[in-house]
Scaffold this motif. Structure first.
Motif, mmCIF file in Angstrom:
data_model
loop_
_atom_site.group_PDB
_atom_site.id
_atom_site.type_symbol
_atom_site.label_atom_id
_atom_site.label_comp_id
_atom_site.label_asym_id
_atom_site.label_seq_id
_atom_site.Cartn_x
_atom_site.Cartn_y
_atom_site.Cartn_z
ATOM 1 N N ARG A 99 70.741 -56.076 57.662
ATOM 2 C CA ARG A 99 70.160 -56.408 58.968
ATOM 3 C C ARG A 99 68.725 -55.921 59.113
ATOM 4 O O ARG A 99 68.131 -56.056 60.169
ATOM 5 C CB ARG A 99 71.017 -55.806 60.086
ATOM 6 N N VAL A 100 68.157 -55.337 58.070
ATOM 7 C CA VAL A 100 66.797 -54.816 58.189
ATOM 8 C C VAL A 100 65.812 -55.974 58.327
ATOM 9 O O VAL A 100 66.043 -57.075 57.832
ATOM 10 C CB VAL A 100 66.414 -53.961 56.955
ATOM 11 N N SER A 101 64.710 -55.723 59.011
ATOM 12 C CA SER A 101 63.674 -56.737 59.174
ATOM 13 C C SER A 101 62.687 -56.608 58.025
ATOM 14 O O SER A 101 61.802 -55.750 58.033
ATOM 15 C CB SER A 101 62.957 -56.550 60.517
ATOM 16 N N THR A 102 62.862 -57.443 57.022
ATOM 17 C CA THR A 102 61.983 -57.406 55.862
ATOM 18 C C THR A 102 61.740 -58.828 55.390
ATOM 19 O O THR A 102 62.435 -59.762 55.809
ATOM 20 C CB THR A 102 62.590 -56.551 54.728
ATOM 21 N N SER A 103 60.761 -59.016 54.519
ATOM 22 C CA SER A 103 60.398 -60.367 54.080
ATOM 23 C C SER A 103 61.384 -60.894 53.048
ATOM 24 O O SER A 103 62.129 -60.142 52.422
ATOM 25 C CB SER A 103 58.992 -60.353 53.481
ATOM 26 N N CYS A 104 61.359 -62.210 52.863
ATOM 27 C CA CYS A 104 62.211 -62.841 51.851
ATOM 28 C C CYS A 104 61.916 -62.269 50.471
ATOM 29 O O CYS A 104 62.827 -62.005 49.675
ATOM 30 C CB CYS A 104 61.990 -64.346 51.855
ATOM 31 N N ASP A 136 56.938 -64.673 52.840
ATOM 32 C CA ASP A 136 56.616 -63.594 53.776
ATOM 33 C C ASP A 136 57.344 -63.729 55.116
ATOM 34 O O ASP A 136 57.104 -62.938 56.031
ATOM 35 C CB ASP A 136 55.102 -63.551 54.015
ATOM 36 N N GLN A 137 58.211 -64.710 55.233
ATOM 37 C CA GLN A 137 58.962 -64.860 56.474
ATOM 38 C C GLN A 137 60.035 -63.778 56.585
ATOM 39 O O GLN A 137 60.578 -63.324 55.574
ATOM 40 C CB GLN A 137 59.617 -66.239 56.547
ATOM 41 N N PRO A 138 60.390 -63.353 57.802
ATOM 42 C CA PRO A 138 61.438 -62.324 57.967
ATOM 43 C C PRO A 138 62.805 -62.866 57.564
ATOM 44 O O PRO A 138 63.185 -63.973 57.944
ATOM 45 C CB PRO A 138 61.394 -62.015 59.476
ATOM 46 N N PHE A 139 63.530 -62.072 56.818
ATOM 47 C CA PHE A 139 64.863 -62.445 56.348
ATOM 48 C C PHE A 139 65.787 -62.763 57.519
ATOM 49 O O PHE A 139 66.566 -63.719 57.467
ATOM 50 C CB PHE A 139 65.433 -61.291 55.507
ATOM 51 N N ASN A 140 65.712 -61.953 58.589
ATOM 52 C CA ASN A 140 66.649 -62.125 59.695
ATOM 53 C C ASN A 140 66.338 -63.336 60.572
ATOM 54 O O ASN A 140 67.067 -63.618 61.519
ATOM 55 C CB ASN A 140 66.736 -60.851 60.551
ATOM 56 N N LYS A 141 65.263 -64.068 60.263
ATOM 57 C CA LYS A 141 64.947 -65.287 60.990
ATOM 58 C C LYS A 141 65.394 -66.541 60.230
ATOM 59 O O LYS A 141 65.242 -67.660 60.724
ATOM 60 C CB LYS A 141 63.436 -65.381 61.257
#
Length: 495
Positions: free
Chosen positions: A367-372, A412-417
């Motif tokens: 659930r961490v907010s990190t990039s692809c 560079d998009q957020p994984f959680n999106k």
């Protein structure tokens, strides 16, 4: 299939169409409206050209109905091209009557059945064929023959234009001219194009049909099964999410890219090649009086991909946890993993470093907010998120994985999106970056819609094509089988 006398929507209703004993398109449900322009795409051998031919009235309708086929269809395909050449070559048989056959001149091939002579003349000039009008058709090059067929189709005022790989073999100028002409007639002529490459898709295309391979029953009286295809998906181009998913699926199915190499700096210790990866001997799992797994013998050798199936409660996840060392009863069973005999002092991390693992539970935890890109890089460190500086080489490998997935633009998009399916693809890539000897995929298609399920299955196929990682694929849907996996273990409930 009898063509319609009026231009209307074309409807294929549960249609099965065969092409002699060579190929069958099965259970087609598809509607083409007059204002729509379609691309047919799919993996090699899935029946793209066969479906295009069916719209031209070619093939035998075995079941279902086909309605609304127009009378005048302009068809350009390699098969139709070959038929024209064959017919011309047969004219050589005239020499048995002491007549030398020169073959049909290009002029006649174009203008004899032409409905719009002015357009034909214009296209002859644009295609650069004016100096070839008096040459025998069969004397043309493959590219020149293709141009003649395009002119014939376009100048015959078709009610439906079907172009099978129309851009193949055309030079840059001719390609641009053809694309401009097609764009100019979109208001008057419905078009169906067969394309392997999404980057060749014209802007005027409104819908995409994706075909997949099928395996119909063997032809009666034949030992060899007839090859087949089916219409797997149709997508409205305005549905951006669905269109992107279809692009990724085609990319994974057809790309020449292979699984990226491992990072030499993160290379795992060498295992004893004489030992199996996993060996369970009479493995038993019991909770009180409830028997979950009963005396299971199972050996997984290197390069021996397995599918583990069974109903809910049959013990699939329990067996996996015996292998990973997460089950408390792993030490009361006879288990050898990567040459380590369980219970002889090995640490759980000595085992886990050789395993890549993907499950729905892991996806919930990530659930961490990190990039692809960082999600894939985290696989080098077996972490959720990246807390250690990565090397340039690790970043390069992560980008190679993104290229394989068709997700370069989303690095560079957020994984959680991301969509649920794209997250699953990235987690599989994360599990694979170190090229573990064993990749365990526990219900990787759980919770995915049909398109995303196909994406995940296509990625697993790519991984199975390699030779370093053995795949243990767990599911309970027989239709989700992977063609590269030919070893199957099915667990039954013991209670």
């Amino acid at each position: 299939m009898v063509p319609s006398t009026r231009l209307a929507s074309i409807q294929l209703n549960n249609a099965t169409i065969s092409f002699e004993d060579r190929f069958t398109l099965s259970e087609l449900d598809w509607t083409i409206e007059p204002d729509q322009h379609w691309v047919i795409t799919g993996a090699n051998g899935s029946g793209k050209s066969a479906l295009a031919a069916a719209l031209a009235g070619i093939g035998k309708l075995e079941a279902g109905t086909v309605e609304g086929l127009p009378e005048r269809v302009g068809l350009v395909s390699f098969e139709a091209q070959a038929e024209l050449i064959t017919a011309e070559l047969k004219k050589d048989d005239a020499d048995i009557m002491d007549v030398v056959s020169l073959g049909t001149p290009v002029r006649d091939m174009i203008f004899e059945h032409c409905r719009d002579g002015e357009l034909a003349n214009e296209l002859v000039e644009k295609f650069g064929l004016s100096h070839l009008l008096d040459r025998a058709f069969r004397k043309l090059s493959t590219g020149e023959t293709r141009k003649v067929m395009l002119i014939r189709a376009l100048a015959n005022e078709p009610d439906l234009l079907i172009l099978d790989e129309p851009f193949d073999g055309l030079d840059v100028d001719t390609l641009a001219m053809l694309q401009a002409h097609l764009a100019a007639i979109v208001e008057s002529v419905p078009m169906v194009l067969v394309l392997n490459r999404f980057d060749e898709m014209p802007d005027f295309i409104t819908h995409v049909a994706y075909l997949d391979k099928d395996r119909p029953d063997p032809v009666k009286g034949s030992k060899k099964p007839r090859e087949g295809g089916r219409l797997a998906f149709t997508v409205d181009r305005q549905d951006e999410a669905a269109f992107n998913e279809l692009y990724q699926l085609l990319h994974l199915k057809t790309t020449d890219l292979r699984v990226p190499e491992a990072d030499p700096a993160s290379r795992l210790p060498v295992l004893d090649p004489s030992q199996p990866l996993v060996k369970l001997t009479q493995a038993t799992i019991r909770y009180g009086d409830t028997l979950i797994v009963d005396r299971l013998d199972w050996t997984i050798e290197r390069g021996q991909h397995w599918q583990l199936s069974g109903p809910n409660g049959s013990g699939k996840t329990c067996v996996l946890s015996l292998i990973t060392g997460d089950h408390p009863q792993c030490y009361t069973n006879d288990i050898s993993v990567f040459g380590f005999q369980r219970g002889n002092g090995e640490s759980i991390w000595q085992i886990k470093q050789f395993i890549g693992y993907v499950s729905t539970a892991l996806q919930w935890e990530y659930r961490v907010s990190t990039s692809c890109r960082n999600v894939i890089i985290s696989g080098f460190f077996d972490s959720i998120g990246v807390y250690t500086k990565s090397t340039d080489h690790q970043k390069k490998i992560a980008d190679q994985w993104l290229a394989l997935l068709g997700m370069q633009a989303r690095a560079d998009q957020p994984f959680n999106k991301l969509s649920y399916g794209d997250q699953r693809l990235l987690l599989i890539a994360r599990a694979m970056v170190k090229h573990p000897p064993l990749l365990i995929l526990d219900e990787p298609c759980l919770g995915l819609d049909d398109m995303n399920r196909q994406l995940v299955l296509a990625l697993i196929e790519k991984i199975c094509e390699g030779n370093e990682t053995t795949v243990l694929y767990v599911n309970h849907h027989t239709e989700d089988r992977i063609k590269e996996i030919d070893n199957h273990l099915t667990l039954d409930k013991n209670h």
